[in-house]
Design a protein around this motif. Structure first.
Motif, PDB file in Angstrom:
ATOM      1  N   PHE A  61       0.800  -1.219   0.000  1.00 11.02           N
ATOM      2  CA  PHE A  61       0.000   0.000   0.000  1.00 11.02           C
ATOM      3  C   PHE A  61       0.836   1.274   0.000  1.00 11.02           C
ATOM      4  O   PHE A  61       2.007   1.265   0.358  1.00 11.02           O
ATOM      5  N   ARG A  62       0.193   2.324  -0.406  1.00 10.14           N
ATOM      6  CA  ARG A  62       0.691   3.673  -0.201  1.00 10.14           C
ATOM      7  C   ARG A  62      -0.206   4.327   0.839  1.00 10.14           C
ATOM      8  O   ARG A  62      -1.386   4.005   0.935  1.00 10.14           O
ATOM      9  N   ARG A  63       0.355   5.262   1.569  1.00 14.84           N
ATOM     10  CA  ARG A  63      -0.426   5.939   2.603  1.00 14.84           C
ATOM     11  C   ARG A  63      -0.462   7.436   2.334  1.00 14.84           C
ATOM     12  O   ARG A  63       0.563   8.045   2.053  1.00 14.84           O
ATOM     13  N   GLU A  64      -1.660   7.995   2.416  1.00 17.70           N
ATOM     14  CA  GLU A  64      -1.855   9.417   2.154  1.00 17.70           C
ATOM     15  C   GLU A  64      -2.720  10.026   3.251  1.00 17.70           C
ATOM     16  O   GLU A  64      -3.682   9.399   3.716  1.00 17.70           O
ATOM     17  N   LYS A  88      -4.640   7.298   5.176  1.00 20.41           N
ATOM     18  CA  LYS A  88      -5.425   6.189   4.649  1.00 20.41           C
ATOM     19  C   LYS A  88      -4.548   5.386   3.702  1.00 20.41           C
ATOM     20  O   LYS A  88      -3.623   5.913   3.078  1.00 20.41           O
ATOM     21  N   VAL A  89      -4.856   4.096   3.592  1.00 20.66           N
ATOM     22  CA  VAL A  89      -4.067   3.233   2.722  1.00 20.66           C
ATOM     23  C   VAL A  89      -4.742   3.087   1.361  1.00 20.66           C
ATOM     24  O   VAL A  89      -5.976   3.016   1.268  1.00 20.66           O
ATOM     25  N   PHE A  90      -3.923   3.092   0.308  1.00 16.06           N
ATOM     26  CA  PHE A  90      -4.401   2.862  -1.047  1.00 16.06           C
ATOM     27  C   PHE A  90      -3.557   1.751  -1.653  1.00 16.06           C
ATOM     28  O   PHE A  90      -2.328   1.750  -1.518  1.00 16.06           O
ATOM     29  N   PRO A  91      -4.188   0.784  -2.298  1.00 19.28           N
ATOM     30  CA  PRO A  91      -3.428  -0.311  -2.913  1.00 19.28           C
ATOM     31  C   PRO A  91      -2.535   0.197  -4.036  1.00 19.28           C
ATOM     32  O   PRO A  91      -2.896   1.123  -4.768  1.00 19.28           O
ATOM     33  N   ILE A  92      -1.373  -0.395  -4.159  1.00 20.52           N
ATOM     34  CA  ILE A  92      -0.474  -0.059  -5.262  1.00 20.52           C
ATOM     35  C   ILE A  92      -0.960  -0.799  -6.507  1.00 20.52           C
ATOM     36  O   ILE A  92      -1.146  -2.010  -6.497  1.00 20.52           O
ATOM     37  N   GLY A  93      -1.165  -0.046  -7.565  1.00 15.53           N
ATOM     38  CA  GLY A  93      -1.685  -0.651  -8.783  1.00 15.53           C
ATOM     39  C   GLY A  93      -3.075  -0.129  -9.081  1.00 15.53           C
ATOM     40  O   GLY A  93      -3.548   0.836  -8.490  1.00 15.53           O
TER      41      GLY A  93
END
Length: 212
Positions: A61-64, A88-93
């Motif tokens: 994940f990436r976190r923003e 918040k976490v966002f999936p990579i891809g």
């Protein structure tokens, strides 16, 4: 005593002061972002995956901490706000289609575009539209106000007769110019006319003074 003339510098200063009358109101409108909109968009789009996100290593994940919404369906927008609960976490891809969310410009994770299939985001679109309209209205009022102030200035070569036409212009004049004007011995001159609603200009200046 020398007459105070409308130099380019004085005109620019008055014009900037006219713009500044709307500065705080526009800043307030920009700060009046729909409540918790980033959290609501994230929850509706990705909330169903939260347990699975929590079960996976963070490397996936990436976190923003901020969402930058740039498009809802075919409607472009510009709204940026922080999540109330931190990052918040966002999936990579690529995002799963059912999230109704995609990234526009992958280098900026906050560049979120909402896919408004079957009106999925219509309520969010309504909120963002109202938010942007409030800003646009104030900016339009500012533009009209400044243009009319310029008309008053353009109708006169010197300050004294402009003040006779529109006394509220005094509030837009820098202090050093006010001091010079007070020293002037006024001469009787013909008073020009200008196609401007001076009452509305005065009301804008008065409103700004009352809301400071």
């Amino acid at each position: 005593m020398a007459t105070v003339r409308f130099s380019g510098e004085l005109t620019n200063t008055i014009t900037q002061n006219a713009k500044d009358l709307f500065k705080q109101r526009i800043e307030d409108a920009k700060a009046n972002i729909p409540k918790d909109i980033a959290d609501r968009v994230y929850e509706r789009g990705l909330g169903q995956y939260q347990e699975r996100f929590d079960a996976l290593p963070s490397v996936f994940f990436r976190r923003e901490d901020t969402m930058k919404m740039i498009k809802i369906g075919d409607i472009k927008c510009q709204i940026e706000c922080k999540y109330s609960s931190g990052k918040k976490v966002f999936p990579i891809g690529e995002m799963p289609p059912e999230t109704m969310i995609k990234f526009d410009g992958y280098s900026y994770m906050g560049g979120v575009a909402l896919i408004n299939t079957d009106g999925f985001w219509d309520d969010i679109l309504d909120e963002v539209t109202a938010y942007q309209q409030a800003i646009d209205n104030l900016q339009s009022q500012r533009t009209a106000f400044v243009e009319n102030v310029k008309k008053v200035i353009a109708a006169h070569a010197t300050l004294a007769p402009a003040l006779k036409m529109w006394p509220a212009l005094w509030d837009l004049i820098p202090e050093d110019t006010k001091n010079r004007h007070k020293e002037i011995v006024e001469r009787n001159k013909s008073v020009p006319t200008v196609d401007v609603d001076l009452g509305s200009l005065t009301a804008a200046v008065t409103f700004s003074k009352l809301t400071r």
